[in-house]
Structure formats: C-alpha cells, structure tokens
Design a protein around this motif. Structure first.
Motif, PDB file in Angstrom:
ATOM      1  N   PRO A 130       0.814  -1.233   0.000  1.00 27.91           N
ATOM      2  CA  PRO A 130       0.000   0.000   0.000  1.00 27.91           C
ATOM      3  C   PRO A 130       0.838   1.269   0.000  1.00 27.91           C
ATOM      4  O   PRO A 130       0.500   2.235  -0.689  1.00 27.91           O
ATOM      5  CB  PRO A 130      -0.820  -0.109   1.285  1.00 27.91           C
ATOM      6  N   LEU A 131       1.955   1.241   0.752  1.00 32.92           N
ATOM      7  CA  LEU A 131       2.777   2.447   0.794  1.00 32.92           C
ATOM      8  C   LEU A 131       3.406   2.739  -0.560  1.00 32.92           C
ATOM      9  O   LEU A 131       3.715   3.886  -0.878  1.00 32.92           O
ATOM     10  CB  LEU A 131       3.885   2.298   1.841  1.00 32.92           C
ATOM     11  N   VAL A 141       2.027   2.054  -3.500  1.00 31.33           N
ATOM     12  CA  VAL A 141       1.065   2.244  -4.590  1.00 31.33           C
ATOM     13  C   VAL A 141       1.269   3.586  -5.312  1.00 31.33           C
ATOM     14  O   VAL A 141       1.309   3.617  -6.541  1.00 31.33           O
ATOM     15  CB  VAL A 141      -0.379   2.077  -4.092  1.00 31.33           C
ATOM     16  N   PRO A 142       1.430   4.723  -4.586  1.00 29.76           N
ATOM     17  CA  PRO A 142       1.657   5.970  -5.325  1.00 29.76           C
ATOM     18  C   PRO A 142       2.921   5.940  -6.189  1.00 29.76           C
ATOM     19  O   PRO A 142       2.919   6.468  -7.301  1.00 29.76           O
ATOM     20  CB  PRO A 142       1.773   7.018  -4.215  1.00 29.76           C
ATOM     21  N   LEU A 181       2.075   3.872  -9.224  1.00 30.70           N
ATOM     22  CA  LEU A 181       1.162   4.627 -10.084  1.00 30.70           C
ATOM     23  C   LEU A 181       1.923   5.674 -10.899  1.00 30.70           C
ATOM     24  O   LEU A 181       1.830   5.720 -12.135  1.00 30.70           O
ATOM     25  CB  LEU A 181       0.127   5.296  -9.187  1.00 30.70           C
ATOM     26  N   ARG A 187       2.751   5.561 -14.913  1.00 33.01           N
ATOM     27  CA  ARG A 187       2.274   6.626 -15.805  1.00 33.01           C
ATOM     28  C   ARG A 187       3.429   7.283 -16.547  1.00 33.01           C
ATOM     29  O   ARG A 187       3.302   7.643 -17.719  1.00 33.01           O
ATOM     30  CB  ARG A 187       1.528   7.689 -15.017  1.00 33.01           C
ATOM     31  N   TRP A 204       3.673  13.820 -13.346  1.00 37.82           N
ATOM     32  CA  TRP A 204       3.883  12.534 -12.671  1.00 37.82           C
ATOM     33  C   TRP A 204       5.290  12.423 -12.131  1.00 37.82           C
ATOM     34  O   TRP A 204       5.515  11.880 -11.052  1.00 37.82           O
ATOM     35  CB  TRP A 204       3.580  11.386 -13.614  1.00 37.82           C
ATOM     36  N   ILE A 232       5.340  14.346  -8.986  1.00 33.83           N
ATOM     37  CA  ILE A 232       4.720  13.612  -7.880  1.00 33.83           C
ATOM     38  C   ILE A 232       5.697  12.585  -7.324  1.00 33.83           C
ATOM     39  O   ILE A 232       5.877  12.451  -6.111  1.00 33.83           O
ATOM     40  CB  ILE A 232       3.429  12.923  -8.358  1.00 33.83           C
ATOM     41  N   TYR A 282       7.098  12.669  -3.566  1.00 35.54           N
ATOM     42  CA  TYR A 282       6.813  11.513  -2.707  1.00 35.54           C
ATOM     43  C   TYR A 282       8.103  10.956  -2.120  1.00 35.54           C
ATOM     44  O   TYR A 282       8.183  10.667  -0.921  1.00 35.54           O
ATOM     45  CB  TYR A 282       6.092  10.453  -3.542  1.00 35.54           C
ATOM     46  N   LEU A 327       9.336  13.391   0.603  1.00 31.11           N
ATOM     47  CA  LEU A 327       8.558  13.378   1.841  1.00 31.11           C
ATOM     48  C   LEU A 327       8.829  12.114   2.637  1.00 31.11           C
ATOM     49  O   LEU A 327       8.997  12.158   3.853  1.00 31.11           O
ATOM     50  CB  LEU A 327       7.067  13.500   1.511  1.00 31.11           C
ATOM     51  N   PHE A 328       8.907  10.976   1.933  1.00 26.84           N
ATOM     52  CA  PHE A 328       9.131   9.747   2.686  1.00 26.84           C
ATOM     53  C   PHE A 328      10.543   9.674   3.224  1.00 26.84           C
ATOM     54  O   PHE A 328      10.779   9.086   4.286  1.00 26.84           O
ATOM     55  CB  PHE A 328       8.764   8.512   1.868  1.00 26.84           C
TER      56      PHE A 328
END
Lengths: 226, 224
Positions: free
Chosen positions: B170-171, B173-174, B177, B181, B199, B202, B206, B209-210
């Motif tokens: 789940p972590l 998935v972004p 994605l 893309r 994209w 993003i 991401y 931030l992580f």
C-alpha cells in the motif's frame, strides 16, 4: 446528536435532483470518511507523543483511535459501494480516486494488528506500532494527494457540493459531520474505559491469585497494556 | 556520518558479493515473472500502458524480495547491537541501507530491463532509454526509502515475510502509479512520447517526503 442528524437527513434535506433518495447516504458516507481519515491522522499524532514521552497511555490512545477508525473505514467502504452501485451502477469503480485511495489506506491500516501480534516484547510492540502509526498517518494525506491528481474528478467532491448546495443540505451535512465526530469520540472513550476496566480487573485477580499464574492471565492480546 | 555510511555500504556490498543472496534471486524472480506474465496475458509482445504495468509490477515484487532480506543478517548475527555500540549517528544505518537497496535495484534493473525489452517489449527501447533511466532512478529512490523503513519495522516481528509485503505494497502504490504513468509514453508504439512532467514531480515529491518521514522515525526502530 446523531439522532438529530438522521432526523434532519430524512425529513429536512431535499432529495437530490438526479440521484433521488439514495443521495441521502451522502450524509452518512462523507462524514464517516472524513472522521475516519482525521482519526488516522490523530492516531499518528498520538504515536508521535508516545515515542516522545514513552508513556503507554499515548500508545493506548493511538491504538484505540486506529481501531475505531478502521471500523469507520469499513463503514465508509460499505456505504460507498452502496452509493456507487445506486448512482453509477457498479459496486466498485476503479477510476475513482477517492474510492481507490480509501481502499489503499484501509488495506494499509488492516496490517496494524498483524504487526502488533507478531511482536512479542510489549515495549517494542508499542514503539513499533507508534512508528507504524506515524508513517501510515503521514501516508494518508499524501496518498490522497497523489491518487487524486491521477484521475478524473467525477467523484462528487465534498467542498464543491457543500458550497454550491442549498443551505438545508449544508446544515444537515454539518450536523451529520458533528454527530459522526461525537460518535467517534464517544466510541474511543468507551473502548478506553473498557480497556482500563479490564486491566484493573486483571490486576485485582492477579493479586487475588497471589501472582501465581501471571502469564496465563494476560492472555493473548495485541492491545497495549497499562 | 559520511565515513560511517561509506563503511556500512562497503560492508553490505562485500557481503552481497560473497554470499550472493539477494540480487541473483531478485533477477531470477523478475525474469520468471516475465514468463508468468507472458502466459498469464497470453501475449508475445506488450506496448504502452500494459508494458509499463508489467515492468513495474515485476520490479516492485522483486524489490519486495530484496526488502525482505535487508536486515536479516543484522538481526540474526547481532549486527544491530554492534551498530548501536558504535559511536555513530543512527541515521547512518538508514542511509546506508537505503543506498544498498538502491544499488541492488539498479543492478537488478541492469539485467531485468534489457530482459524485458528482449522477451516482451514490442517497440525498441533505445530511444527512450535516458528518460526511462530517470524514471527508474526516481522510483528506485522511493522504493529504497520505503523499503528500508518497512524492513526496519518488520525485522523484529515473527511473521516478517508476511508483514513486509502487507505494509510495503500500500505504501508503494503511489510510486507504482506515478512510475507506471511516466513509463507509459516511453514504451508505446511509434516512438517515445514526452515524459509527463506532473507525474515525475509527484514521484520526486513523494520520495522527498518519505525520506523526511524515514529520517524522523528511524531512530526509534533501533532503540533497545
């Protein structure tokens, strides 16, 4: 409060022009979703406080908040599917950013219990659970931002719905939101009280039994201990 | 800090060179997954978004294999205690492990991406290669950071092999994605299209931030 909200939902708010009666599920679905997501973020804050202070009460709060939020999230997914079935004709629509990101968040939080269960040491368990709560809590808004940027904007957006809607809808929605938030807080308080009572009972029993079978009394639970 | 990271990184790479535990299995796994996709999809060649999806799902799952093994040596041989006794910042371990995972992913992709081009991909890869390398690097950074965090979280659990994919997928998935893309226009028929800038942005945000989140919480995973 919630009763008042439901009364307003059924008797006061007008039916949606093209969705009809089923639109009323909006007053359950959206507040549930908002409260669950806020709950996840609050749990992250509690997790951070636990790591900072090393007090088990924060871990307990984080645990309880995530617990109730996940239950709310199940409610969101169920009401969301019913609504989607009624208004789009499918139980699940993949190009819905909100729906998909909510499912991802739910799947992530569902691993909270396996994680807790599989760590033996109590102190380590609560520390790791707090780290998980922080990471996952930060992931919630990020995930929504990422997935939302991805896709069409066909999902009825809360902000636009409330601003362009008649006053009666706004009022009902706000009452429903407040009611749901109060329900959340009440459930959290209730679960905390019940946990406290259980621990008190266990401690008293243990004292009665003279500390003989301490281990068998604690049982197998992943919940934080006080 | 830098020297500690360098020492840990050198240790990881030496260990991998001597035991050959993670990278070969990741490579074999990804090639086996291509074969599975070939039969599962019943296609001889894939293009566009399908190609991008196949490539990323394969790389993601082979990355999970690497994440599973990441802290096992430390855990089993008491490396954590040794590290905690050393007078260095704990973040050094996070940085070194993330760099290790990044390097492993890079090496795996050196084999897995050409194998993908050879086995399944329809259009030739040569034109799009520089852009694809950029996308791969950004996605690898994200997988490395999140993977290290999840591996650190799961190493103390009894069911490590179950917990890692459950939390990591789940972590990630972004990342999946955005990376899929980004790669779609690169792998489509009729020449490589332009990279979708939003994209890419993003993906980069991401990652950043992580990295910050991992930096903030990683210390607590090592306390004892």
């Amino acid at each position: 409060m919630l009763t008042l909200a439901f009364a307003l939902v059924f008797f006061y708010a007008p039916n949606d022009a093209d969705q009809g009666f089923i639109f009323k599920i909006f007053y359950v679905h959206v507040p549930l979703a908002i409260v669950a997501l806020v709950g996840f973020v609050v749990a992250a804050v509690f997790g951070a406080l636990h790591l900072r202070s090393q007090e088990s009460k924060w871990d307990m709060r984080s645990y309880v908040t995530i617990h109730i939020s996940v239950i709310f999230a199940v409610g969101v997914l169920v009401t969301g599917s019913i609504w989607a079935r009624a208004s789009w004709g499918h139980w699940f629509v993949w190009d819905e950013p909100m729906l998909v990101s909510f499912l991802i968040v739910f799947l992530l939080y569902a691993t909270y219990w396996p994680l807790r269960f599989s760590i033996e040491d109590k102190e380590k368990q609560s520390r790791y659970a707090s780290v998980f709560a922080i990471v996952a809590g930060a992931f919630v808004p990020l995930n929504f931002a990422a997935v939302r940027m991805a896709e069409s904007f066909t999902h009825p957006q809360t902000a636009t719905t409330t601003t362009s809607a008649p006053a009666s809808v706004t009022l009902t929605f706000l009452v429903a939101l407040a009611g749901m938030a109060l329900l959340f807080v009440t459930l959290c308080k209730y679960e905390m009280a019940s946990k406290h009572a259980t621990f008190r009972l266990r401690a008293l029993r243990r004292r009665l039994a003279g500390d003989e079978d301490e281990l068998s009394m604690t049982g197998r639970s992943a919940a934080p201990q006080l | 800090m830098m020297s500690a990271v360098a020492a840990l990184l050198a240790k990881e790479l030496t260990l991998e060179l001597r035991t050959r535990e993670s990278v070969p299995s990741m490579v074999l796994f990804s090639i086996a997954t291509y074969v599975v996709f070939h039969f599962g999809l019943d296609r001889d060649r894939v293009t566009g978004d399908l190609a991008s999806g196949v490539l990323w799902v394969t790389l993601l799952f082979s990355a999970i294999l690497g994440v599973n093994r990441l802290f096992v040596a430390e855990y089993e041989q008491g490396g954590f205690d040794g590290f905690l006794l050393a007078p260095v910042d704990r973040t050094a371990l996070l940085v070194a492990k993330a760099l290790t995972l990044f390097a492993f992913l890079g090496i795996v992709e050196l084999v897995a991406v050409p194998a993908f081009a050879l086995l399944l991909l329809g259009p030739p890869l040569t034109q799009a290669l520089p852009q694809l390398v950029l996308v791969l690097a950004l996605a690898n950074a994200g997988i490395a950071v999140i993977g290290t965090l999840v591996a650190g979280l799961a190493i103390q659990t009894r069911a490590r092999d179950l917990i890692v994919p459950l939390i990591a997928l789940p972590l990630l998935v972004p990342v999946l994605l955005a990376a899929a893309r980004c790669a779609t226009p690169l792998l489509s028929d009729g020449g490589a299209g332009a990279l979708p800038g939003n994209w890419l942005a993003i993906l980069a945000i991401y990652d950043l931030l992580f990295a910050l989140i991992a930096y903030a919480v990683f210390d607590f995973l090592l306390e004892d």
